[in-house]
Scaffold this motif. Sequence first.
Motif, mmCIF file in Angstrom:
data_model
loop_
_atom_site.group_PDB
_atom_site.id
_atom_site.type_symbol
_atom_site.label_atom_id
_atom_site.label_comp_id
_atom_site.label_asym_id
_atom_site.label_seq_id
_atom_site.Cartn_x
_atom_site.Cartn_y
_atom_site.Cartn_z
ATOM 1 N N PRO A 149 0.801 -1.236 0.000
ATOM 2 C CA PRO A 149 0.000 0.000 0.000
ATOM 3 C C PRO A 149 0.827 1.277 0.000
ATOM 4 O O PRO A 149 0.349 2.318 -0.461
ATOM 5 C CB PRO A 149 -0.826 -0.130 1.285
ATOM 6 N N ASP A 150 2.063 1.201 0.510
ATOM 7 C CA ASP A 150 2.902 2.401 0.556
ATOM 8 C C ASP A 150 4.039 2.261 -0.457
ATOM 9 O O ASP A 150 5.218 2.228 -0.107
ATOM 10 C CB ASP A 150 3.456 2.600 1.969
ATOM 11 N N CYS A 151 3.662 2.187 -1.740
ATOM 12 C CA CYS A 151 4.608 1.967 -2.830
ATOM 13 C C CYS A 151 4.819 3.262 -3.608
ATOM 14 O O CYS A 151 3.868 4.008 -3.861
ATOM 15 C CB CYS A 151 4.083 0.875 -3.759
ATOM 16 N N TYR A 152 6.064 3.527 -3.996
ATOM 17 C CA TYR A 152 6.405 4.744 -4.724
ATOM 18 C C TYR A 152 7.055 4.375 -6.063
ATOM 19 O O TYR A 152 7.917 3.487 -6.127
ATOM 20 C CB TYR A 152 7.365 5.616 -3.906
ATOM 21 N N ILE A 153 6.633 5.066 -7.128
ATOM 22 C CA ILE A 153 7.203 4.841 -8.447
ATOM 23 C C ILE A 153 7.614 6.187 -9.044
ATOM 24 O O ILE A 153 7.132 7.246 -8.630
ATOM 25 C CB ILE A 153 6.203 4.142 -9.399
ATOM 26 N N HIS A 154 8.518 6.129 -10.018
ATOM 27 C CA HIS A 154 8.939 7.330 -10.735
ATOM 28 C C HIS A 154 8.372 7.246 -12.136
ATOM 29 O O HIS A 154 8.800 6.424 -12.941
ATOM 30 C CB HIS A 154 10.459 7.430 -10.783
ATOM 31 N N GLU A 155 7.399 8.064 -12.452
ATOM 32 C CA GLU A 155 6.714 7.988 -13.739
ATOM 33 C C GLU A 155 7.538 8.552 -14.888
ATOM 34 O O GLU A 155 7.217 8.310 -16.048
ATOM 35 C CB GLU A 155 5.372 8.719 -13.655
ATOM 36 N N GLY A 156 8.602 9.277 -14.581
ATOM 37 C CA GLY A 156 9.387 9.902 -15.637
ATOM 38 C C GLY A 156 10.682 9.192 -15.951
ATOM 39 O O GLY A 156 11.499 9.707 -16.709
ATOM 40 N N ALA A 157 10.905 8.014 -15.367
ATOM 41 C CA ALA A 157 12.188 7.363 -15.554
ATOM 42 C C ALA A 157 12.076 5.874 -15.263
ATOM 43 O O ALA A 157 11.015 5.381 -14.862
ATOM 44 C CB ALA A 157 13.237 8.000 -14.637
ATOM 45 N N MET A 158 13.187 5.160 -15.460
ATOM 46 C CA MET A 158 13.228 3.720 -15.220
ATOM 47 C C MET A 158 13.960 3.445 -13.905
ATOM 48 O O MET A 158 15.186 3.344 -13.862
ATOM 49 C CB MET A 158 13.924 3.002 -16.381
ATOM 50 N N PHE A 159 13.174 3.371 -12.846
ATOM 51 C CA PHE A 159 13.705 3.052 -11.524
ATOM 52 C C PHE A 159 12.850 1.963 -10.897
ATOM 53 O O PHE A 159 11.673 1.793 -11.251
ATOM 54 C CB PHE A 159 13.688 4.285 -10.615
ATOM 55 N N PRO A 160 13.408 1.210 -9.951
ATOM 56 C CA PRO A 160 12.611 0.185 -9.277
ATOM 57 C C PRO A 160 11.526 0.807 -8.400
ATOM 58 O O PRO A 160 11.627 1.966 -7.982
ATOM 59 C CB PRO A 160 13.645 -0.566 -8.422
ATOM 60 N N GLN A 161 10.489 0.020 -8.124
ATOM 61 C CA GLN A 161 9.485 0.441 -7.166
ATOM 62 C C GLN A 161 10.120 0.485 -5.776
ATOM 63 O O GLN A 161 10.933 -0.373 -5.432
ATOM 64 C CB GLN A 161 8.307 -0.541 -7.161
ATOM 65 N N VAL A 162 9.735 1.473 -4.989
ATOM 66 C CA VAL A 162 10.246 1.606 -3.625
ATOM 67 C C VAL A 162 9.075 1.479 -2.661
ATOM 68 O O VAL A 162 8.079 2.199 -2.779
ATOM 69 C CB VAL A 162 10.966 2.950 -3.409
ATOM 70 N N ILE A 163 9.194 0.543 -1.729
ATOM 71 C CA ILE A 163 8.125 0.267 -0.769
ATOM 72 C C ILE A 163 8.585 0.706 0.615
ATOM 73 O O ILE A 163 9.669 0.324 1.066
ATOM 74 C CB ILE A 163 7.782 -1.235 -0.744
ATOM 75 N N LEU A 164 7.762 1.492 1.277
ATOM 76 C CA LEU A 164 8.033 1.885 2.653
ATOM 77 C C LEU A 164 7.186 1.016 3.583
ATOM 78 O O LEU A 164 6.024 0.747 3.296
ATOM 79 C CB LEU A 164 7.704 3.360 2.871
ATOM 80 N N PHE A 165 7.797 0.557 4.694
ATOM 81 C CA PHE A 165 7.057 -0.299 5.614
ATOM 82 C C PHE A 165 7.564 -0.082 7.038
ATOM 83 O O PHE A 165 8.651 0.479 7.264
ATOM 84 C CB PHE A 165 7.181 -1.773 5.214
#
Length: 473
Positions: free
Chosen positions: A91-107
Amino acid sequence: MPTTTRKPVSANPFEQFNWQPQPAAQKLIDSIIDDFLARCPGGKTVAQRMKQDTGTRFKDWVDYIQIPRTEEIKKKLIDVGFTRRPVPGAPDCYIHEGAMFPQVILFAGKITRIGIKVDSVVDFLSAWHIADDPTLTEDDIEGDAWAPIRRARAYTGDNAQLWVVERHGYRGFATVEVAPERVVQTLRHLEMFRRRARDWAEDELGLDHTEQLVDAAVAELGQDLACDLFFMSEREYWQRRNRAAQVQKNRQDKLGLGWANHDHHTYRSSRDAFRHGVRIFEKLGFKCRERFYAGHEAGWGAQVLEQPVAGITIFADVDMSPEEVLGDFAHEPMEPRKELGTVGLWCALHGDALLQAGMHHLECQFDHDRLVDQLEAAAIDTMEPFTNFPFLKQAFTKGEWWPVPEKRLELLVSKGILTPQQAHQFRMQGGAIGSHLENLERNDGYKGFNQQGVSEIIAKTDPRKQAAARIGA
């Protein structure tokens, strides 16, 4: 603030997508990865072996990063362009829509976990001699075979864990049970894709057949899984016809990685078949992205398509005029032409990429210079880079020569597309270049392509120029 992915509205098709390097975001991701590898000896060993044995970089294999939630890291992510996008299981996932980076999950926890993408979790665990744990009451691999996501913990360090992740048309993190009949359906459609007939008396019949197989797979499995299976079989077909691919795949398989570092798949099409091919891709969930025109001399253009859930990108090439690239050439009929450009002639000699020929090339992410040296040691030469920017490097391996069927040469001569002398040159040289492996290095999350560089390399690979050069040599 970093540049966004695309301009919202533009009458100019070349301005609809505006990919830019994102150095601040790259610096943040690199710092997290470096800290992780310093605390996870097993992960550090994997990273070293990737570089030494395959010419790849650990960061290009990273599927996701899961780190302890703090207000500081949340702010840093947002400041460099990440956006919160909840996905199933995170539920607390971050993505970069302008580039190719991995998803980052905060927990809420203390352990940093990094998941690297692989074609098969079992292949990775086997290659690294990571045995099952008999003390566990449950399987230590999360997710059933052919589940949307399958993962396993490979190495543990100081509050740091390296995981391996196998995906099949899924971007979330929730593991689900897969019914046995679903597995049977999956394997059946994969077999149909792998065995599909490619050589037809009329290309339209072959495309109809391919479309029927896609329709059947999508109806039973959905677009995303069907897409994953289709391109699994496409890479296999291409690999069987390209020695550089075979050598590099073997190197990556020794570490249990597979082709999970693929960047994009390049297809060449005749003008007659282009719209039909795009329709097939769109049925698999692809959306049109930016388009290219290589210039008047080259006489070809390309449509980039992306399937974001399956993680597949296509570079679709076709002969065209500058006027056509301004229209919706991916969906509108293209008028017949007598003369053939570089792309059209390749298709006339070998067949369309969706049919007899297979892909023109697969482009994967590497440590560019290191791969050049390693392939050279395996007697595989690399052409001069056609892109050499700090944020993007690209080069083809020396092309794979394929024989040209006599019936194709005779047809081209009868149509006046080739002269008898040119046809003789193709016979004497043993055919024409069919495919390549492309060595690509991306930095700063850059998601775009080099239009000028692409046009120059395609001009150099024109079959007529190759024939004359080889005979002259």
